[in-house]
Design a protein around this motif. Structure first.
Motif, PDB file in Angstrom:
ATOM      1  N   LEU A   1       0.357  -6.619 -16.728  1.00 50.72           N
ATOM      2  CA  LEU A   1       1.512  -5.774 -17.009  1.00 50.72           C
ATOM      3  C   LEU A   1       2.723  -6.177 -16.185  1.00 50.72           C
ATOM      4  N   PHE A   2       2.463  -6.751 -15.026  1.00 45.46           N
ATOM      5  CA  PHE A   2       3.561  -7.185 -14.141  1.00 45.46           C
ATOM      6  C   PHE A   2       3.021  -8.295 -13.254  1.00 45.46           C
ATOM      7  N   GLU A   3       3.838  -9.318 -13.038  1.00 47.98           N
ATOM      8  CA  GLU A   3       3.406 -10.444 -12.208  1.00 47.98           C
ATOM      9  C   GLU A   3       4.613 -11.027 -11.475  1.00 47.98           C
ATOM     10  N   ILE A   4       4.408 -11.325 -10.201  1.00 45.45           N
ATOM     11  CA  ILE A   4       5.496 -11.901  -9.429  1.00 45.45           C
ATOM     12  C   ILE A   4       4.933 -12.775  -8.319  1.00 45.45           C
ATOM     13  N   GLU A   5       5.597 -13.892  -8.064  1.00 52.96           N
ATOM     14  CA  GLU A   5       5.303 -14.737  -6.904  1.00 52.96           C
ATOM     15  C   GLU A   5       6.516 -14.711  -6.001  1.00 52.96           C
ATOM     16  N   ASN A   6       6.297 -14.481  -4.713  1.00 56.44           N
ATOM     17  CA  ASN A   6       7.405 -14.350  -3.775  1.00 56.44           C
ATOM     18  C   ASN A   6       7.089 -15.032  -2.466  1.00 56.44           C
ATOM     19  N   GLU A   7       8.149 -15.366  -1.739  1.00 56.56           N
ATOM     20  CA  GLU A   7       7.970 -15.817  -0.368  1.00 56.56           C
ATOM     21  C   GLU A   7       7.779 -14.592   0.509  1.00 56.56           C
ATOM     22  N   TYR A   8       7.206 -14.795   1.689  1.00 55.73           N
ATOM     23  CA  TYR A   8       6.909 -13.652   2.551  1.00 55.73           C
ATOM     24  C   TYR A   8       8.159 -12.923   3.025  1.00 55.73           C
ATOM     25  N   LYS A   9       9.297 -13.602   3.002  1.00 53.30           N
ATOM     26  CA  LYS A   9      10.532 -12.946   3.460  1.00 53.30           C
ATOM     27  C   LYS A   9      11.101 -12.003   2.399  1.00 53.30           C
ATOM     28  N   SER A  10      10.551 -12.036   1.187  1.00 52.58           N
ATOM     29  CA  SER A  10      11.087 -11.213   0.092  1.00 52.58           C
ATOM     30  C   SER A  10      10.116 -10.090  -0.254  1.00 52.58           C
ATOM     31  N   TYR A  11      10.582  -8.850  -0.114  1.00 55.53           N
ATOM     32  CA  TYR A  11       9.784  -7.682  -0.469  1.00 55.53           C
ATOM     33  C   TYR A  11      10.314  -7.081  -1.765  1.00 55.53           C
ATOM     34  N   PHE A  12       9.587  -6.101  -2.272  1.00 59.82           N
ATOM     35  CA  PHE A  12      10.002  -5.421  -3.496  1.00 59.82           C
ATOM     36  C   PHE A  12      11.108  -4.430  -3.199  1.00 59.82           C
ATOM     37  N   MET A  13      12.101  -4.402  -4.052  1.00 59.11           N
ATOM     38  CA  MET A  13      13.162  -3.416  -3.940  1.00 59.11           C
ATOM     39  C   MET A  13      12.759  -2.166  -4.725  1.00 59.11           C
ATOM     40  N   ASN A  14      13.402  -1.043  -4.401  1.00 64.19           N
ATOM     41  CA  ASN A  14      13.063   0.237  -5.038  1.00 64.19           C
ATOM     42  C   ASN A  14      13.184   0.186  -6.556  1.00 64.19           C
ATOM     43  N   GLU A  15      14.235  -0.534  -7.043  1.00 67.00           N
ATOM     44  CA  GLU A  15      14.423  -0.568  -8.490  1.00 67.00           C
ATOM     45  C   GLU A  15      13.294  -1.301  -9.201  1.00 67.00           C
ATOM     46  N   ILE A  16      12.690  -2.316  -8.531  1.00 66.57           N
ATOM     47  CA  ILE A  16      11.557  -3.036  -9.118  1.00 66.57           C
ATOM     48  C   ILE A  16      10.340  -2.124  -9.168  1.00 66.57           C
ATOM     49  N   ILE A  17      10.108  -1.402  -8.064  1.00 65.35           N
ATOM     50  CA  ILE A  17       8.979  -0.477  -8.004  1.00 65.35           C
ATOM     51  C   ILE A  17       9.119   0.603  -9.072  1.00 65.35           C
ATOM     52  N   GLU A  18      10.318   1.155  -9.218  1.00 61.24           N
ATOM     53  CA  GLU A  18      10.553   2.165 -10.249  1.00 61.24           C
ATOM     54  C   GLU A  18      10.337   1.587 -11.635  1.00 61.24           C
ATOM     55  N   GLY A  19      10.737   0.317 -11.821  1.00 67.11           N
ATOM     56  CA  GLY A  19      10.542  -0.342 -13.114  1.00 67.11           C
ATOM     57  C   GLY A  19       9.069  -0.494 -13.442  1.00 67.11           C
ATOM     58  N   ILE A  20       8.260  -0.825 -12.424  1.00 64.27           N
ATOM     59  CA  ILE A  20       6.811  -0.947 -12.623  1.00 64.27           C
ATOM     60  C   ILE A  20       6.222   0.397 -13.027  1.00 64.27           C
ATOM     61  N   GLN A  21       6.624   1.451 -12.325  1.00 66.50           N
ATOM     62  CA  GLN A  21       6.111   2.784 -12.622  1.00 66.50           C
ATOM     63  C   GLN A  21       6.450   3.211 -14.054  1.00 66.50           C
ATOM     64  N   LYS A  22       7.705   2.982 -14.444  1.00 74.41           N
ATOM     65  CA  LYS A  22       8.127   3.358 -15.793  1.00 74.41           C
ATOM     66  C   LYS A  22       7.361   2.562 -16.845  1.00 74.41           C
TER      67      LYS A  22
ATOM     68  N   ASP B   1       0.820  -1.209   0.000  1.00 71.64           N
ATOM     69  CA  ASP B   1       0.000   0.000   0.000  1.00 71.64           C
ATOM     70  C   ASP B   1       0.862   1.271   0.000  1.00 71.64           C
ATOM     71  N   ASN B   2       1.874   1.295   0.864  1.00 74.44           N
ATOM     72  CA  ASN B   2       2.686   2.510   1.028  1.00 74.44           C
ATOM     73  C   ASN B   2       3.795   2.650  -0.014  1.00 74.44           C
ATOM     74  N   ASP B   3       4.467   1.519  -0.297  1.00 75.89           N
ATOM     75  CA  ASP B   3       5.676   1.597  -1.118  1.00 75.89           C
ATOM     76  C   ASP B   3       5.452   1.302  -2.601  1.00 75.89           C
ATOM     77  N   LEU B   4       4.362   0.605  -2.917  1.00 79.40           N
ATOM     78  CA  LEU B   4       4.106   0.288  -4.325  1.00 79.40           C
ATOM     79  C   LEU B   4       2.890   1.046  -4.856  1.00 79.40           C
ATOM     80  N   TRP B   5       1.730   0.837  -4.217  1.00 83.67           N
ATOM     81  CA  TRP B   5       0.517   1.417  -4.779  1.00 83.67           C
ATOM     82  C   TRP B   5       0.474   2.937  -4.638  1.00 83.67           C
TER      83      TRP B   5
END
Length: 469
Positions: free
Chosen positions: A434-455, A308-312
């Motif tokens: 447009l973007f899809e990812i499966e992750n374990e709960y210990k893995s969060y999104f890094m800033n570069e991934i979030i920026e890539g989604i935005q771009k 909610d805070n860091d991606l959306w």
């Protein structure tokens, strides 16, 4: 002349104490060398933007192994800097070979490894690409833009060779005049002012500063990356004529280094609190990377907040920039496919009851989000959506929706960014992932991934608006 600072007396006293402990026992010497090697390489490179963590640096230098997703260039850079450190240590022992332009160029060639291309700004202010040659003086200006927007000018390419020769002559003249720590600090500053190379000037300047210290039998000083702002401030003050601030800063680092060496010579523990914290982080990576985290109220709460805070939120803020192209835009949140309504009507009787119990202890729900108490209710899906209705440039009614769908599963989560559209009937269809990812709960999104989604989404919407009619 020597600068009249309050630190020199302390430095001389500590240096005398250290000299009495030399030679160290083999065990103590090895412990010290290992610590200095790790700290100097990690911090000097980290100051310049190298992304290797403390643990990754340790693994690379002592076991020649790499871990994690790090650029190959950063690995090569760290290994090369370690070679350069060995070069200054050996060079300092060689009384037959004076400090020369050739050696300075050798250091630059060593740390940069091989020629490469990097982004640059042309003299007229336009972005360009520049080939970085290694071990050669700059052939074009390498001025930089400061945070305040001002341009900081270094020596011109034409002036550089003569200025380096002047600096080496100055060093020879002051070698037996200035206090070694002050000599090293001032040489460091003068070299930075020239900035003779297209890249690597900061690292070379710190290597040369420590070469001078080693030449005078002083231990290596380490400028910590977490102290970067103080270090840069001292350099900036020197630019205004206050060189004493930088001299005193380097003196303080020399005092810390002398104290560390004295502790090592006495066989005392030389791990600092910061080292212990770094070791804990290394241990976490080694021991916890293979563990599996299952869903709990806290796990769900933390992840939902992160999305909610860091991606959306930043993505929604970006989507707002496209609002002018549509007749209407709105935001929605669906929880397990039911629309979440943030505001509720409160009648007078409820308000009266609320006031009646106002003085009583209120139950705190630590994992309540979007009206759901995760300790009482399980959430399987949350979908954030941005509706953009009636594209103004289209000849027919065209609606679009960008949504972020989060599925919470037992041992991991799935996240999708989707685009759907409606052609006049109001029914959203033709969903495109447009973007899809499966992750374990210990893995969060890094800033570069979030920026890539935005771009990626920005380019997608721009393409829609350009081509939709």
């Amino acid at each position: 002349m020597n600068y009249n600072t309050q630190n020199i007396q302390t430095i001389d006293k500590l240096k005398s104490e250290l000299d009495q402990l030399i030679p160290f026992s083999e065990e103590n010497q090895k412990k010290l060398q290992k610590k200095v090697r790790l700290e100097f390489n990690y911090n000097s490179n980290h100051l310049e933007g190298n992304t290797l963590t403390y643990g990754q640096t340790q693994l690379l230098l002592f076991f020649d192994k790499s871990s994690g997703d790090v650029p190959v260039s950063d690995i090569e850079e760290m290994k090369a800097h370690d070679v350069a450190l060995s070069q200054i240590v050996e060079m300092a022992k060689d009384n037959e070979r004076p400090l020369s332009e050739l050696f300075i160029k050798e250091l630059n060639k060593t740390i940069l490894v091989k020629p490469f291309w990097k982004d640059a700004i042309s003299p007229n202010g336009t972005p360009t690409r520049k080939k970085i040659e290694i071990g050669q003086y700059k052939t074009s200006p390498n001025s930089v833009q400061l945070k305040n927007g001002e341009i900081h000018e270094y020596a011109s390419p034409e002036e550089t060779p003569a200025l380096i020769r002047d600096l080496l002559n100055w060093y020879q003249e002051k070698n037996d005049v200035l206090h070694p720590v002050q000599l090293a600090a001032e040489f460091h500053y003068k070299f930075v002012c020239i900035h003779p190379f297209d890249d690597g000037n900061g690292r070379v300047s710190r290597l040369l500063m420590n070469y001078i210290l080693l030449k005078h039998n002083y231990p290596i000083v380490i400028i910590k990356s977490e102290d970067k702002e103080t270090y840069l401030t001292a350099l900036q003050k020197a630019d205004t004529g206050d060189l004493v601030s930088l001299i005193e800063y380097v003196e303080e680092q020399a005092i810390a280094s002398l104290k560390l060496n004295i502790k090592a010579g006495k066989g005392e523990d030389i791990d600092e609190l910061g080292d212990i914290e770094k070791q804990i982080e290394i241990l976490k990576r080694e021991k916890l990377t293979q563990t599996k985290i299952f869903n709990t109220p806290k796990v769900s709460y933390d992840l939902i907040n992160h999305i909610d805070n860091d991606l959306w939120s930043p993505l929604n803020k970006l989507l707002n920039k496209f609002s002018d192209f549509f007749a209407e835009t709105s935001n929605e949140i669906h929880i397990d496919h039911f629309k979440y309504r943030k505001t509720k009507t409160v009648n007078n009787s409820i308000m009266g009851a609320a006031r009646m119990f106002a003085d009583k202890e209120v139950e705190i729900k630590p994992y309540e989000i979007f009206g759901k108490d995760l300790e009482e209710e399980e959430i399987n899906n949350i979908t954030w959506a941005k509706k953009m209705l009636s594209l103004k440039s289209a000849t027919k009614k065209k609606d679009y929706k960008i949504s972020c769908s989060l599925d919470l599963k037992e041992s991991g989560y799935e996240l999708k960014i989707l685009e759907s559209n409606a052609n006049g009937d109001g029914i959203m269809k033709n969903k495109t992932i447009l973007f899809e990812i499966e992750n374990e709960y210990k893995s969060y999104f890094m800033n570069e991934i979030i920026e890539g989604i935005q771009k990626g989404i920005s380019k997608h919407l721009i393409s829609i608006i350009q081509t939709d009619k």
